[in-house]
Design a protein around this motif. Structure first.
Motif, PDB file in Angstrom:
ATOM      1  N   GLY A  71       0.806  -1.214   0.000  1.00  0.00           N
ATOM      2  CA  GLY A  71       0.000   0.000   0.000  1.00  0.00           C
ATOM      3  C   GLY A  71       0.832   1.253   0.000  1.00  0.00           C
ATOM      4  N   TYR A  72       0.235   2.300   0.532  1.00  0.00           N
ATOM      5  CA  TYR A  72       0.886   3.601   0.595  1.00  0.00           C
ATOM      6  C   TYR A  72       0.352   4.334   1.826  1.00  0.00           C
ATOM      7  CZ  TYR A  72      -3.560   4.754  -1.623  1.00  0.00           C
ATOM      8  OH  TYR A  72      -4.891   4.853  -1.916  1.00  0.00           O
ATOM      9  N   PRO A  73       1.061   5.335   2.324  1.00  0.00           N
ATOM     10  CA  PRO A  73       0.597   6.072   3.510  1.00  0.00           C
ATOM     11  C   PRO A  73      -0.790   6.660   3.289  1.00  0.00           C
ATOM     12  CG  PRO A  73       2.872   6.645   3.023  1.00  0.00           C
ATOM     13  CD  PRO A  73       2.368   5.817   1.860  1.00  0.00           C
ATOM     14  N   GLY A  74      -1.642   6.506   4.256  1.00  0.00           N
ATOM     15  CA  GLY A  74      -2.990   7.050   4.197  1.00  0.00           C
ATOM     16  C   GLY A  74      -3.999   6.150   3.512  1.00  0.00           C
ATOM     17  N   MET A  75      -3.566   5.011   3.055  1.00  0.00           N
ATOM     18  CA  MET A  75      -4.462   4.070   2.374  1.00  0.00           C
ATOM     19  C   MET A  75      -5.483   3.509   3.368  1.00  0.00           C
ATOM     20  SD  MET A  75      -3.197   0.667   0.443  1.00  0.00           S
ATOM     21  CE  MET A  75      -4.097   0.019  -0.904  1.00  0.00           C
ATOM     22  N   SER A  76      -6.708   3.356   2.912  1.00  0.00           N
ATOM     23  CA  SER A  76      -7.755   2.830   3.793  1.00  0.00           C
ATOM     24  C   SER A  76      -7.722   1.297   3.796  1.00  0.00           C
ATOM     25  CB  SER A  76      -9.127   3.302   3.320  1.00  0.00           C
ATOM     26  OG  SER A  76      -9.496   2.621   2.135  1.00  0.00           O
ATOM     27  N   PRO A  77      -8.258   0.679   4.824  1.00  0.00           N
ATOM     28  CA  PRO A  77      -8.356  -0.794   4.854  1.00  0.00           C
ATOM     29  C   PRO A  77      -9.139  -1.345   3.657  1.00  0.00           C
ATOM     30  CG  PRO A  77      -8.780   0.087   7.037  1.00  0.00           C
ATOM     31  CD  PRO A  77      -8.703   1.263   6.093  1.00  0.00           C
ATOM     32  N   GLU A  78     -10.136  -0.598   3.209  1.00  0.00           N
ATOM     33  CA  GLU A  78     -10.928  -1.035   2.059  1.00  0.00           C
ATOM     34  C   GLU A  78     -10.080  -1.065   0.783  1.00  0.00           C
ATOM     35  OE1 GLU A  78     -13.305   0.238   5.320  1.00  0.00           O
ATOM     36  OE2 GLU A  78     -11.942   1.502   4.154  1.00  0.00           O
ATOM     37  N   GLU A  79      -9.246  -0.032   0.601  1.00  0.00           N
ATOM     38  CA  GLU A  79      -8.363   0.003  -0.566  1.00  0.00           C
ATOM     39  C   GLU A  79      -7.352  -1.148  -0.513  1.00  0.00           C
ATOM     40  OE1 GLU A  79      -7.667   4.533  -1.908  1.00  0.00           O
ATOM     41  OE2 GLU A  79      -7.273   4.148   0.228  1.00  0.00           O
ATOM     42  N   CYS A  80      -6.885  -1.457   0.674  1.00  0.00           N
ATOM     43  CA  CYS A  80      -5.962  -2.574   0.851  1.00  0.00           C
ATOM     44  C   CYS A  80      -6.651  -3.888   0.448  1.00  0.00           C
ATOM     45  CB  CYS A  80      -5.495  -2.626   2.312  1.00  0.00           C
ATOM     46  SG  CYS A  80      -4.273  -3.906   2.656  1.00  0.00           S
ATOM     47  N   ALA A  81      -7.887  -4.066   0.879  1.00  0.00           N
ATOM     48  CA  ALA A  81      -8.644  -5.275   0.558  1.00  0.00           C
ATOM     49  C   ALA A  81      -8.904  -5.391  -0.944  1.00  0.00           C
ATOM     50  CB  ALA A  81      -9.960  -5.290   1.328  1.00  0.00           C
ATOM     51  N   VAL A  82      -9.155  -4.257  -1.610  1.00  0.00           N
ATOM     52  CA  VAL A  82      -9.390  -4.270  -3.060  1.00  0.00           C
ATOM     53  C   VAL A  82      -8.154  -4.808  -3.788  1.00  0.00           C
ATOM     54  CG1 VAL A  82      -9.685  -2.749  -5.078  1.00  0.00           C
ATOM     55  CG2 VAL A  82     -11.163  -2.493  -3.084  1.00  0.00           C
ATOM     56  N   ARG A  83      -6.991  -4.566  -3.239  1.00  0.00           N
ATOM     57  CA  ARG A  83      -5.735  -5.056  -3.831  1.00  0.00           C
ATOM     58  C   ARG A  83      -5.471  -6.525  -3.468  1.00  0.00           C
ATOM     59  NH1 ARG A  83      -1.073  -0.590  -3.915  1.00  0.00           N
ATOM     60  NH2 ARG A  83      -2.306   1.163  -4.644  1.00  0.00           N
ATOM     61  N   ASN A  84      -6.414  -7.154  -2.749  1.00  0.00           N
ATOM     62  CA  ASN A  84      -6.260  -8.532  -2.270  1.00  0.00           C
ATOM     63  C   ASN A  84      -5.046  -8.687  -1.363  1.00  0.00           C
ATOM     64  OD1 ASN A  84      -8.561  -9.593  -3.584  1.00  0.00           O
ATOM     65  ND2 ASN A  84      -7.398  -9.615  -5.492  1.00  0.00           N
ATOM     66  N   CYS A  85      -4.838  -7.674  -0.523  1.00  0.00           N
ATOM     67  CA  CYS A  85      -3.721  -7.692   0.406  1.00  0.00           C
ATOM     68  C   CYS A  85      -4.230  -7.860   1.829  1.00  0.00           C
ATOM     69  CB  CYS A  85      -2.906  -6.412   0.277  1.00  0.00           C
ATOM     70  SG  CYS A  85      -2.002  -6.348  -1.280  1.00  0.00           S
ATOM     71  N   CYS A  86      -3.305  -8.113   2.725  1.00  0.00           N
ATOM     72  CA  CYS A  86      -3.603  -8.288   4.146  1.00  0.00           C
ATOM     73  C   CYS A  86      -3.447  -6.949   4.850  1.00  0.00           C
ATOM     74  CB  CYS A  86      -2.619  -9.273   4.770  1.00  0.00           C
ATOM     75  SG  CYS A  86      -2.547 -10.873   3.963  1.00  0.00           S
ATOM     76  N   SER A  87      -4.133  -6.802   5.978  1.00  0.00           N
ATOM     77  CA  SER A  87      -3.942  -5.586   6.760  1.00  0.00           C
ATOM     78  C   SER A  87      -3.944  -5.923   8.243  1.00  0.00           C
ATOM     79  CB  SER A  87      -5.020  -4.553   6.445  1.00  0.00           C
ATOM     80  OG  SER A  87      -6.290  -5.037   6.803  1.00  0.00           O
ATOM     81  N   SER A  88      -3.078  -5.238   8.957  1.00  0.00           N
ATOM     82  CA  SER A  88      -2.991  -5.354  10.406  1.00  0.00           C
ATOM     83  C   SER A  88      -2.296  -4.111  10.918  1.00  0.00           C
ATOM     84  CB  SER A  88      -2.192  -6.592  10.815  1.00  0.00           C
ATOM     85  OG  SER A  88      -2.016  -6.612  12.218  1.00  0.00           O
ATOM     86  N   ASN A  89      -2.943  -3.404  11.818  1.00  0.00           N
ATOM     87  CA  ASN A  89      -2.370  -2.160  12.335  1.00  0.00           C
ATOM     88  C   ASN A  89      -1.874  -2.322  13.773  1.00  0.00           C
ATOM     89  OD1 ASN A  89      -4.778  -2.353  13.636  1.00  0.00           O
ATOM     90  ND2 ASN A  89      -5.576  -0.366  13.003  1.00  0.00           N
ATOM     91  N   LEU A  90      -1.414  -3.523  14.138  1.00  0.00           N
ATOM     92  CA  LEU A  90      -0.920  -3.755  15.495  1.00  0.00           C
ATOM     93  C   LEU A  90       0.394  -3.028  15.764  1.00  0.00           C
ATOM     94  CD1 LEU A  90      -1.726  -7.557  15.912  1.00  0.00           C
ATOM     95  CD2 LEU A  90      -3.034  -5.592  16.751  1.00  0.00           C
ATOM     96  N   SER A  91       1.156  -2.728  14.731  1.00  0.00           N
ATOM     97  CA  SER A  91       2.427  -2.034  14.895  1.00  0.00           C
ATOM     98  C   SER A  91       2.543  -0.953  13.825  1.00  0.00           C
ATOM     99  CB  SER A  91       3.592  -3.019  14.756  1.00  0.00           C
ATOM    100  OG  SER A  91       4.815  -2.332  14.815  1.00  0.00           O
TER     101      SER A  91
END
Length: 129
Positions: free
Chosen positions: A92-112
């Motif tokens: 992704g890129y800075p400021g990207m939303s979780p929805e945009e991440c999902a559209v790219r079929n990528c994983c997301s986790s904001n634990l760190s």
């Protein structure tokens, strides 16, 4: 229920609570994707694999000098997203939303905040106990 039924009820209650407290065996990816040097001890010396899994921990006795019973990697929505933070490749890129991440079929986790929170998934073919 008479006075004789109370002890039976107490035993059943204790067994039910034990079943709730007993841990779940972690997924294969949560255990096999953690590098040996990053293992954090779970349980005591001499613990069996069954006892370790009952604690909800991973067990691997194939490598000496590191904990055999150890804490698993954090669970994710998909097994493909379970990995050490150092293994993440930015998707992704800075400021990207979780929805945009999902559209790219990528994983997301904001634990760190020190690592990519939107990252490429990995195949689960390498996951094993």
């Amino acid at each position: 229920m008479g006075p004789r039924g109370a002890p039976l009820l107490a035993v059943l209650l204790v067994l039910g609570l034990y079943a709730l407290v007993e841990g779940q065996k972690p997924s294969p990816c949560q255990c096999s994707r953690i590098t040996p040097q990053n293992r954090k001890t779970c349980g005591n010396l001499g613990i069996t694999s069954k006892q370790c899994f009952n604690l909800g921990c991973c067990f691997d006795s194939s490598i000496s000098g590191v904990p055999w019973c150890f804490l698993p990697l954090p669970n994710q929505e998909s097994e493909q997203c379970v990995m050490e933070e150092s293994a993440r490749k930015n998707c992704g890129y800075p400021g990207m939303s979780p929805e945009e991440c999902a559209v790219r079929n990528c994983c997301s986790s904001n634990l760190s905040s020190d690592v990519p929170w939107c990252f490429f998934p990995q195949s689960v073919e390498d996951c094993h106990y």
